[in-house]
Design an enzyme around this catalytic site. Structure first.
Site, PDB file in Angstrom:
ATOM      1  N   GLU A  49      -1.956  -4.460  -1.777  1.00 48.15           N
ATOM      2  CA  GLU A  49      -1.186  -4.680  -0.540  1.00 48.15           C
ATOM      3  C   GLU A  49      -1.697  -5.868   0.279  1.00 48.15           C
ATOM      4  OE1 GLU A  49      -1.222  -0.759   1.114  1.00 48.15           O
ATOM      5  OE2 GLU A  49       0.119  -0.011  -0.438  1.00 48.15           O
ATOM      6  N   ASP A  56       7.273  -2.208  -1.773  1.00 51.49           N
ATOM      7  CA  ASP A  56       6.126  -1.674  -1.038  1.00 51.49           C
ATOM      8  C   ASP A  56       6.339  -0.166  -0.978  1.00 51.49           C
ATOM      9  OD1 ASP A  56       4.297  -0.793   0.806  1.00 51.49           O
ATOM     10  OD2 ASP A  56       5.016  -2.017   2.465  1.00 51.49           O
ATOM     11  N   ASP A  75      -5.075  -3.887   7.474  1.00 47.17           N
ATOM     12  CA  ASP A  75      -3.875  -3.111   7.136  1.00 47.17           C
ATOM     13  C   ASP A  75      -4.068  -1.644   7.510  1.00 47.17           C
ATOM     14  OD1 ASP A  75      -1.778  -1.777   6.010  1.00 47.17           O
ATOM     15  OD2 ASP A  75      -2.154  -2.426   3.952  1.00 47.17           O
ATOM     16  N   LYS A 121       1.684   9.969  -1.200  1.00 47.79           N
ATOM     17  CA  LYS A 121       0.964   8.830  -1.771  1.00 47.79           C
ATOM     18  C   LYS A 121      -0.547   9.082  -1.736  1.00 47.79           C
ATOM     19  CE  LYS A 121       0.326   3.870  -1.120  1.00 47.79           C
ATOM     20  NZ  LYS A 121       0.826   2.695  -0.427  1.00 47.79           N
TER      21      LYS A 121
END
Ligand code: AMP
Length: 561
Positions: free
Chosen positions: A145, A6, A168, A68
């Site tokens: 994800e 992850d 999420d 990211k």
């Protein structure tokens, strides 16, 4: 061994599939979470994770984080005068995780399944894959994800015929996905999200509240002060859940400032963020053709779902309590490890069949007739629409627009804009057609998109039966093998700090930072313990080092606020 990773905005984790199921591999400091922070010093030494984060307040110009968010862009990060792209910084995180896993497992790790936000488009997915390659990892499969989270949940808890909503809220990204578990088939029905919303925005609100109360302006703070302010805001944010108020303190120009922030004030200030959260929830439901009441279970992942104001908001919205059986920080990595095991065809996981959705629209460029005889060029014609369950295959029939037209150029595009020029160009196919009056000749354009991001485009000229085919791999447009090797060599001169001394280094950095922040007696006390620890390090006696480090650590734990 294939591992699951992850690669998060704030934290990253690595997991493997053990005999007892998926397990997180602790890093060199014995922790499951490695902060996604990278620092490079003047000598070219690379620091990753907590050590890098600790360097932030001491050497702000040497540290990068939340990169990211810029994956797939040309953004240039400068660390101690050296230039890096987002995927290169990510590759340093991956390198550290790979090393940690190898030392834990006692075997080489050469392949990984890496999770990416469902909303990542092709460009960002490719950049992620490149990051893996630069770290010496083969990345044949990526998993979104929320799918990973659902896999992790689905495997432990096989409730049949359930509709999940995976919520999420990570550090910097927000994803909502709707999934259906039907017998052993897990299907993603819809995804939606916001690439610019996450836990950090809630930290930002806390920091601004503090400044507002103190009538201070962020721009007036120097870089180190800003780092300290956000660190304290982060702490206050984590503390406020379940409490009526928190006291946030901040050392400003040699003075310790303190302010009380009530839960009510904080909630009011976060109202706008909660409204932003509502949008993707609504969008995913409408894309899946469902209502709020159709959702059987809500799964929470991402560290920011620990905020009680976010949980309360969801309880009010869905009128049910979310499922939090698994640790929200670890779920995605565990799911990626399950996917890795599926790829290895491990017996234990064979029974789960996975489908995914295409998170963007794939289509072609067309000319439209908007009035008799009047045409507009450059319009986008969707063929596989966003949120279509994949693998999927769709065909669109297109007609000639001019008399005696001899060729058709089928452009392959990805994106959501009505206009082709705003969408991402992936390739094109040219076919020849027999001359005829306009509208008489036609071609069939078939797009087939599979779970490994492989797009096959087939164009058939209907009158002649002639076919042309093209395969666009998720991997295309990536650096060539030579380019990767060259950049790997360039990056290799940057030395990842040896694992052995990481703990000592981290303690020293933390102590130095706290020394800078402290005053008076506190400062003297810290100085005493730091000096003792440095003396022990100089002597090189293992037991003495451990004792001095523990003594210093104890003081740090007590004093760090
Ligand atoms: P992730 O990207 O999933 O690791 O999420 C990291 C985000 O979760 C950061 O913004 C953290 O501040 C936030 N977070 C972690 N723990 C907590 C907590 N106990 N309360 C509130 N936010 C948290």
């Amino acid at each position: 061994m294939i591992v699951g990773i992850d690669l998060g905005t704030t934290n990253s984790l690595i997991a493997y599939f053990s005999e007892e199921g998926p397990r997180i591999i602790p890093n060199r400091l014995g922790k499951n979470l490695t902060p996604s922070v990278v620092s490079v010093d003047e000598e070219g030494n690379v620091y990753v994770g907590e050590t890098a984060r600790e360097r932030m307040s001491l050497y702000p110009g040497s540290v990068a984080q939340t990169f990211k968010r810029s994956m797939g862009t040309e953004r240039d990060y400068v660390l101690s005068g050296r230039h890096f792209r987002p995927e290169e910084l990510s590759s340093m995180i991956l390198r550290a995780l790979k090393e940690d896993a190898e030392s834990w497992l006692g075997e080489e790790v050469t392949e990984a399944v890496i999770s990416v936000p469902a909303y990542f488009d092709d460009k960002r997915r490719k950049a992620t894959k490149r990051a893996g390659e630069l770290a010496g990892l083969r990345v044949e499969r990526m998993i979104s994800e929320p799918t990973a989270a659902a896999v992790a949940y689905g495997l432990y808890d096989k409730t049949q015929d359930t509709r999940f909503l995976v919520f999420d809220l990570g550090g910097g990204t927000f994803d909502v996905s709707i999934l259906e578990l039907y017998h052993n088939i897990l299907e993603v029905r819809a995804v939606a999200g916001d690439n610019y919303l996450g836990g950090e925005d809630f930290t930002e609100v806390m920091a601004r509240l503090f400044l507002q109360k103190r009538k201070l302006q962020l721009q007036k703070l120097d870089e180190k002060e800003q780092v300290r302010l956000y660190r304290q805001a982060e702490k206050a944010k984590r503390e406020i859940s379940g409490k009526d108020q928190v006291v946030m303190s901040f050392l400003y120009q040699e003075e310790m400032l303190e302010e009380t922030v009530t839960a009510r004030e904080y909630e009011d200030a976060c109202e706008e963020l909660l409204m932003k959260i509502r949008e993707p929830v609504k969008k995913s439901l409408s894309d899946a053709g469902l209502k709020l009441g159709d959702i059987d279970e809500v799964l929470l992942i991402g560290g920011a779902t620990r905020l009680s104001l976010v949980r309360d908001f969801l309880i009010r919205l869905f009128r049910k309590f979310p499922d939090t059986k698994l640790n929200p920080d670890e779920t995605v990595a565990l799911g990626a490890a399950v996917q890795a095991a599926m790829k290895e065809r491990r017996e234990e996981v064979r029974e789960v069949i996975l489908t995914d959705v295409c998170s963007f629209t794939l289509g072609t460029d067309v000319v439209v007739e908007y009035e008799e005889g009047r045409y507009e060029n450059g319009r986008f014609c969707p063929i596989i629409e966003r949120n279509t369950v994949i693998p999927a295959s769709h065909t669109e029939r297109l007609y000639t627009v001019r008399d005696n037209q001899e060729k058709v150029c089928v452009k392959i595009l990805q994106g959501e804009s009505r206009f082709s020029k705003n969408n991402l160009y992936l390739g094109e196919l040219m076919v020849e057609i027999p001359r005829a009056p306009r509208g008489q000749e036609s071609i069939d354009v078939t797009y087939t998109y599979d779970i490994n991001s492989l797009l096959e485009v087939e164009v058939t000229v209907n009158s002649t039966g002639e076919k042309q085919k093209m395969i666009i791999k998720g991997q295309e447009n990536q650096m060539t093998d030579e380019e990767i090797t060259r950049r790997m060599e360039e990056l290799a001169y940057l030395k990842l700090q040896p694992r052995d001394f990481e703990e000592n280094r981290l303690v020293l950095l933390r102590a130095e930072r706290m020394y800078e922040e402290a005053l008076g007696d506190r400062r003297k006390k810290l100085d005493h313990y730091i000096t003792a620890f440095e003396a022990a390090l100089d002597k090189g006696e293992h037991d003495e080092i451990v004792d001095a480090r523990e003594a210093l650590n104890e003081i740090l734990e007590k004093e760090d606020d």
